[in-house]
Design a protein around this motif. Structure first.
Motif, PDB file in Angstrom:
ATOM      1  N   LEU A  16     -82.705  27.436  13.714  1.00  0.00           N
ATOM      2  CA  LEU A  16     -84.027  27.491  14.343  1.00  0.00           C
ATOM      3  C   LEU A  16     -84.842  28.595  13.686  1.00  0.00           C
ATOM      4  O   LEU A  16     -85.717  28.327  12.892  1.00  0.00           O
ATOM      5  CB  LEU A  16     -83.870  27.731  15.844  1.00  0.00           C
ATOM      6  N   ALA A  18     -78.905  31.181  15.554  1.00  0.00           N
ATOM      7  CA  ALA A  18     -79.738  31.694  16.665  1.00  0.00           C
ATOM      8  C   ALA A  18     -81.195  31.828  16.290  1.00  0.00           C
ATOM      9  O   ALA A  18     -81.543  32.019  15.114  1.00  0.00           O
ATOM     10  CB  ALA A  18     -79.210  33.031  17.149  1.00  0.00           C
ATOM     11  N   THR A  19     -82.037  31.737  17.294  1.00  0.00           N
ATOM     12  CA  THR A  19     -83.462  32.087  17.208  1.00  0.00           C
ATOM     13  C   THR A  19     -83.797  32.982  18.410  1.00  0.00           C
ATOM     14  O   THR A  19     -83.034  33.045  19.380  1.00  0.00           O
ATOM     15  CB  THR A  19     -84.361  30.840  17.240  1.00  0.00           C
ATOM     16  N   THR A  48     -81.842  32.106  21.747  1.00  0.00           N
ATOM     17  CA  THR A  48     -81.254  30.765  21.886  1.00  0.00           C
ATOM     18  C   THR A  48     -80.131  30.616  20.844  1.00  0.00           C
ATOM     19  O   THR A  48     -80.394  30.623  19.628  1.00  0.00           O
ATOM     20  CB  THR A  48     -82.305  29.669  21.682  1.00  0.00           C
ATOM     21  N   TRP A  49     -78.916  30.552  21.345  1.00  0.00           N
ATOM     22  CA  TRP A  49     -77.737  30.393  20.467  1.00  0.00           C
ATOM     23  C   TRP A  49     -77.419  28.897  20.321  1.00  0.00           C
ATOM     24  O   TRP A  49     -77.437  28.154  21.297  1.00  0.00           O
ATOM     25  CB  TRP A  49     -76.516  31.102  21.048  1.00  0.00           C
ATOM     26  N   LYS A  50     -77.124  28.490  19.089  1.00  0.00           N
ATOM     27  CA  LYS A  50     -76.704  27.115  18.815  1.00  0.00           C
ATOM     28  C   LYS A  50     -75.241  27.143  18.377  1.00  0.00           C
ATOM     29  O   LYS A  50     -74.902  27.720  17.343  1.00  0.00           O
ATOM     30  CB  LYS A  50     -77.564  26.489  17.724  1.00  0.00           C
ATOM     31  N   SER A 101     -75.646  27.905  29.226  1.00  0.00           N
ATOM     32  CA  SER A 101     -75.942  26.709  28.447  1.00  0.00           C
ATOM     33  C   SER A 101     -77.208  26.043  28.934  1.00  0.00           C
ATOM     34  O   SER A 101     -77.627  26.211  30.087  1.00  0.00           O
ATOM     35  CB  SER A 101     -74.773  25.725  28.541  1.00  0.00           C
ATOM     36  N   TYR A 157     -73.529  19.804  19.063  1.00  0.00           N
ATOM     37  CA  TYR A 157     -73.713  21.227  19.374  1.00  0.00           C
ATOM     38  C   TYR A 157     -74.267  21.389  20.784  1.00  0.00           C
ATOM     39  O   TYR A 157     -74.748  20.438  21.404  1.00  0.00           O
ATOM     40  CB  TYR A 157     -74.659  21.878  18.353  1.00  0.00           C
ATOM     41  N   LYS A 158     -74.164  22.592  21.262  1.00  0.00           N
ATOM     42  CA  LYS A 158     -74.761  22.964  22.526  1.00  0.00           C
ATOM     43  C   LYS A 158     -75.673  24.164  22.302  1.00  0.00           C
ATOM     44  O   LYS A 158     -75.403  25.039  21.453  1.00  0.00           O
ATOM     45  CB  LYS A 158     -73.701  23.320  23.560  1.00  0.00           C
ATOM     46  N   LEU A 159     -76.766  24.206  23.088  1.00  0.00           N
ATOM     47  CA  LEU A 159     -77.681  25.351  23.056  1.00  0.00           C
ATOM     48  C   LEU A 159     -77.426  26.222  24.284  1.00  0.00           C
ATOM     49  O   LEU A 159     -77.241  25.712  25.395  1.00  0.00           O
ATOM     50  CB  LEU A 159     -79.131  24.902  23.035  1.00  0.00           C
ATOM     51  N   THR A 169     -78.658  30.162  26.110  1.00  0.00           N
ATOM     52  CA  THR A 169     -79.637  31.250  26.045  1.00  0.00           C
ATOM     53  C   THR A 169     -79.036  32.551  26.557  1.00  0.00           C
ATOM     54  O   THR A 169     -78.160  32.565  27.429  1.00  0.00           O
ATOM     55  CB  THR A 169     -80.885  30.921  26.880  1.00  0.00           C
TER      56      THR A 169
END
Length: 507
Positions: A22, A41-42, A55-57, A82, A103-105, A107
């Protein structure tokens, strides 16, 4: 349990196809393996809270097996939850199952001044209730390159607030408004005050004195705009719009004393420069803040007493009066506010025309000429007659003016000036005329005296062949009363009030 050998080719291929970044800086902790997770991450700033939201991917590289997140470690140590589409309540990342090749996002919220963040994820691949593989992945994001994340303000501190204002000095009105859409924080208040003064000049000059009651109000809470009004004196004035409450008002502005300086709104310096608008001060007015007046009282001796006063609502300064009379008479006197002066007396010789001036101009009703008071005692006329002489005497009371008197009997006329407190007598030789005239031209008065000698002159004495006349009585006496004249004959005193008429009395 015998684990099969895994080739590196397939995971590398999956890794190359699956990573989607991101924004931010991402680090993968371990080299590619048969079963592994990848983290990117972004981050953005939440201005409402002043926190950074990361926001972790987390990617499951296995194409045909689900990965279960068994352990999550973070730095800073704040929760990672999540994001599940269609689910309002977020779930912890730990314990989450990531389907194969997906994948899962998740925060994570960290303080706004955080410069870097780290996430470690330990995942296991389970088949038939048994762990077939596991992997620990690490991810980092650098936040130092972005500026500090601070919350958007909900209010503004009173010490930093700015304002705009309007000001109309001649009308004594002003408004002050808080700039922007944010109110002052908490119980913060900022006072402003409008005040007017008496002033000695239409330009700045001292001393000045507060007029009326200053108007003060504050801005704070939901009150973001105020209007101020003060009464303006009907004379020279100064009006100031100042920073602060009534405690800041200077009651008397004197030479060398306190000044408002930059407290006046619209000033170049603080705090007045925190409000934008016209200069918040005014000097003007069309007349002096004094009430000069004069009254005059004529005296029987011809002089005039002049009373000077400086008493009125707008009398705040001493008045320099000048009293002028004829023949170069002049006198100056200073009268304090609320006071009067009765010390000036213009002598009779100079009282023909009197003027009272202030600043070189004759004040209203400031011109006067002496006029004889009605209560001044009049000169008295007495007579004495025998067969040979007819004597007329005028007595002028003390405290009055000299009186010019003309005595006429037959074809004879004598003129005398009778000083105050003195008498003058003119004696005529008795003749055939039965009356004599005593004229007081300064009083527009003539008195007619009938010659009535004492004793019996026998018809052939100094009084001539005709018999002397008799005292005037009856109707003549009524005429004298109507003229308000008290007359005593043969040595008595005659008081005369009538003007421009002839009064007859006997002698």
């Amino acid at each position: 349990m015998i684990r099969p050998k895994l080739s590196l080719r397939r995971p590398l291929a999956i890794l190359g196809a699956a990573i989607v970044g991101l924004t931010g800086v991402v680090a993968v902790a371990a080299p590619a393996s048969a079963h592994h997770t990848e983290i990117s991450a972004t981050a953005e700033c939440d201005r409402l809270t002043g926190e950074r939201v990361i926001t972790w991917k987390v990617l499951n590289s296995e194409a045909n097996k689900d990965a279960t997140i068994q352990r999550v470690t973070t730095d800073p140590a704040t929760p990672v939850t999540s994001l599940v589409e269609g689910v309002k309540e977020a779930k912890p990342l730990q314990g989450l199952i990531i389907p194969m090749a997906s994948y899962k996002l998740a925060t994570q919220r960290v303080p706004g001044n955080t410069t870097k963040a780290h996430l470690q994820v330990y995942a296991e691949w389970i088949k038939a209730g048994k762990v077939t593989a596991n992997h620990t992945a690490n991810g980092d994001i650098n936040l130092a390159a972005d500026r500090s994340c601070t919350p958007a303000p909900k209010c503004i501190d009173a010490s930093k607030a700015k304002y705009t204002h309007t000001f109309d000095g001649p009308k004594g009105t002003a408004t002050v408004k808080l700039d922007g859409d944010l109110p002052l924080c908490g119980e913060g208040k900022q006072y402003f005050t409008l005040v007017s003064y008496f002033a000695p000049r239409p330009q700045f000059a001292t001393p000045q004195y507060v007029y009326g009651t200053p108007d003060s109000d504050w801005i704070g809470g939901t009150q973001t705009e105020i209007t101020l009004n003060v009464e303006i004196p009907d004379c020279h004035t100064q009006v100031d719009l100042i920073w602060g409450d009534k405690d800041q008002v200077i009651d008397e502005i004197v030479d060398g004393g306190k000044r408002y300086d930059n407290k006046k709104l619209g000033s170049p310096g603080a705090p007045g420069n925190r409000s934008k608008g016209p200069q918040g001060w005014y000097n003007g007015g069309s007349k002096s803040c004094v009430t000069p007046a004069s009254t005059f009282a004529s005296k029987c001796d011809g002089s005039v007493a002049v009373s000077l006063s400086n008493d009125g609502k707008i009398s705040k300064y001493a008045v320099e009066f000048e009293v002028k009379g004829e023949n170069g008479f002049t006198k100056k006197v200073s009268v304090a506010p609320g006071k009067a002066d009765t010390s000036i007396v213009v002598p009779a010789a100079d009282a023909g025309k009197i003027e009272v001036l202030v600043d070189g101009k004759v004040i209203e009703n400031g011109t006067y000429s002496w006029a004889r008071p009605e209560d001044c005692p009049l000169p008295a006329v007495t007579t004495k007659a025998d067969c040979k002489e007819f004597a007329l005497t005028v007595t002028n009371p003390e405290g009055g003016l000299p009186v010019k008197t003309t005595f006429t009997y037959g074809d004879k006329t004598e003129t005398r000036t009778v000083a105050a407190g003195a008498s003058e007598t003119v004696t005529f030789k008795a003749g055939k005329d039965k009356t004599a005239i005593v004229a007081l031209p300064d009083m527009d008065l003539e008195l007619e005296a009938i010659y009535t000698p004492e004793g019996n002159c026998g018809g052939s004495g100094g009084g001539g062949e005709d018999e002397p006349g008799l005292p005037v009585t009856g109707a003549a006496a009524g005429g004298i009363a109507a003229g308000a004249i008290a007359l005593l004959i043969a040595g008595a005193v005659l008081f005369v009030i009538a003007r421009r008429r002839r009064v007859t009395f006997t002698a």
